[in-house]
Design an enzyme around this catalytic site. Structure first.
Site, PDB file in Angstrom:
ATOM      1  N   ASP A 155      12.187  -6.772  11.507  1.00 61.71           N
ATOM      2  CA  ASP A 155      10.931  -7.118  12.184  1.00 61.71           C
ATOM      3  C   ASP A 155      11.026  -6.890  13.699  1.00 61.71           C
ATOM      4  O   ASP A 155      12.105  -6.968  14.280  1.00 61.71           O
ATOM      5  CB  ASP A 155      10.607  -8.594  11.896  1.00 61.71           C
ATOM      6  N   ASN A 170       1.597  -4.606   3.976  1.00 61.63           N
ATOM      7  CA  ASN A 170       1.554  -3.702   5.137  1.00 61.63           C
ATOM      8  C   ASN A 170       0.436  -2.658   5.070  1.00 61.63           C
ATOM      9  O   ASN A 170       0.128  -2.002   6.070  1.00 61.63           O
ATOM     10  CB  ASN A 170       2.911  -3.003   5.361  1.00 61.63           C
TER      11      ASN A 170
HETATM   12  C1  FPP Z   1       8.188  -4.571  11.050  1.00 54.64           C
HETATM   13  O1  FPP Z   1       7.888  -4.548  12.430  1.00 54.64           O
HETATM   14  C2  FPP Z   1       8.570  -3.237  10.586  1.00 54.64           C
HETATM   15  C3  FPP Z   1       7.910  -2.505   9.636  1.00 54.64           C
HETATM   16  C4  FPP Z   1       6.709  -2.996   8.936  1.00 54.64           C
HETATM   17  C5  FPP Z   1       8.341  -1.123   9.288  1.00 54.64           C
HETATM   18  C6  FPP Z   1       9.826  -0.948   9.109  1.00 54.64           C
HETATM   19  C7  FPP Z   1      10.098   0.490   8.869  1.00 54.64           C
HETATM   20  C8  FPP Z   1      11.092   1.200   9.439  1.00 54.64           C
HETATM   21  C9  FPP Z   1      12.095   0.602  10.348  1.00 54.64           C
HETATM   22  C10 FPP Z   1      11.209   2.672   9.156  1.00 54.64           C
HETATM   23  C11 FPP Z   1      11.667   3.032   7.781  1.00 54.64           C
HETATM   24  C12 FPP Z   1      13.004   2.491   7.434  1.00 54.64           C
HETATM   25  C13 FPP Z   1      13.707   2.764   6.287  1.00 54.64           C
HETATM   26  C14 FPP Z   1      15.015   2.097   6.087  1.00 54.64           C
HETATM   27  C15 FPP Z   1      13.260   3.699   5.219  1.00 54.64           C
HETATM   28  P1  FPP Z   1       6.422  -4.933  12.920  1.00 54.64           P
HETATM   29  O2  FPP Z   1       5.626  -3.687  13.045  1.00 54.64           O
HETATM   30  O3  FPP Z   1       5.838  -5.978  12.010  1.00 54.64           O
HETATM   31  O4  FPP Z   1       6.740  -5.541  14.328  1.00 54.64           O
HETATM   32  P2  FPP Z   1       5.875  -6.651  15.099  1.00 54.64           P
HETATM   33  O5  FPP Z   1       5.990  -7.917  14.292  1.00 54.64           O
HETATM   34  O6  FPP Z   1       6.581  -6.752  16.418  1.00 54.64           O
HETATM   35  O7  FPP Z   1       4.476  -6.134  15.225  1.00 54.64           O
END
Ligand code: FPP
Length: 236
Positions: free
Chosen positions: A13, A61
């Site tokens: 996150d 998501n």
């Molecule tokens: C959460 O941060 C992250 C995600 C929803 C996406 C995670 C995906 C990756 C790191 C890329 C793909 C990885 C693999 C291993 C295939 P957020 O966007 O919720 O952050 P925030 O809470 O600060 O808005």
């Protein structure tokens, strides 16, 4: 001597906050998040972790903008392609948890292809949680059970063990440690069944800033825990 958890799950996150805090667009944060996922996959493999589950995209998501969803999907594809050589070299087996059918056809193909090509490897197993929700996994398991159910066995005799055989990866042990970056204290629908007795480690660091030392710190902290699984303190 540190006890290395057999199975670690990670809620990656803070990508969005990492980007907006720098005046960048959110997708830039996901790009850096992908780099962190690669670093931590390598670090976990080097440390001798046997199973690593990465929460890359949840069933919730899809609520994000189509631009952000499309970008994350393209990163997942990129991860599968760019990590392929690393998987081969390190005998890493790639696996999947989530609702595969709800994913775009090209991503499904890429995942299935990687899973097939790495299926015989005996190194670390990386489980990609994509279009994953803990509740969704339980409902899908129930549907599989219902479809396979023989009328001679009454459902009232069903045990937890019988039920868990219908989860996505019943052969994988439950996670010993679940890590969450970026400081939130919630499960966000991650491994609800499997995480019943997992130790949680919450880090304030945003996911794109994660390095091997952060994983080592999480493992060090895990080693201080007294895991009782609902029992009493071991005084022996
Ligand atoms: C959460 O941060 C992250 C995600 C929803 C996406 C995670 C995906 C990756 C790191 C890329 C793909 C990885 C693999 C291993 C295939 P957020 O966007 O919720 O952050 P925030 O809470 O600060 O808005």
């Amino acid at each position: 001597m540190q006890d290395i958890p057999l199975h670690i799950g990670i809620i990656m996150d803070g990508n969005g906050r990492w980007a907006t805090g720098r005046g960048l667009i959110r997708t830039q944060g996901h790009l850096e998040g992908l780099k962190a996922a690669k670093r931590i996959t390598k670090a976990a493999s080097d440390l001798g972790v046997k199973y690593l589950t990465l929460y890359a995209f949840s069933t919730e998501n899809w609520k994000r903008t189509s631009e952000e969803v499309g970008f994350i999907m393209s990163l997942i594809k990129q991860y599968l392609k760019s990590e392929f050589d690393f998987s081969i070299r390190n005998r890493i087996r790639v696996r999947f948890t989530g609702d595969m059918e709800g994913l775009p056809a090209d991503i499904q193909e890429e995942i299935l292809d990687t899973m097939r090509q790495t299926s015989g490897f005996d190194g670390m197993q990386v489980v990609l949680a994509i279009n994953y929700g803990g509740r969704d996994e339980i409902v899908r398991a129930f549907k599989k059970l219902a479809a396979n159910h023989s009328p001679e066995t009454p459902l009232t005799d069903l045990t937890e063990k019988d039920f868990s055989a219908f989860l996505d990866n019943p052969d994988i042990p439950d996670p010993d440690l679940i890590i969450r970056s970026a400081g939130e204290y919630r499960t966000s629908n991650f491994l609800l069944w499997e995480g019943a007795y997992s130790e949680f480690y919450i880090s304030q660091k945003l996911w794109p800033d994660w390095e091997k030392t952060d994983l080592e710190e999480a493992i060090e902290n895990y080693n201080k825990r007294d895991r009782r699984f609902g029992g009493i303190v071991n005084v022996a």
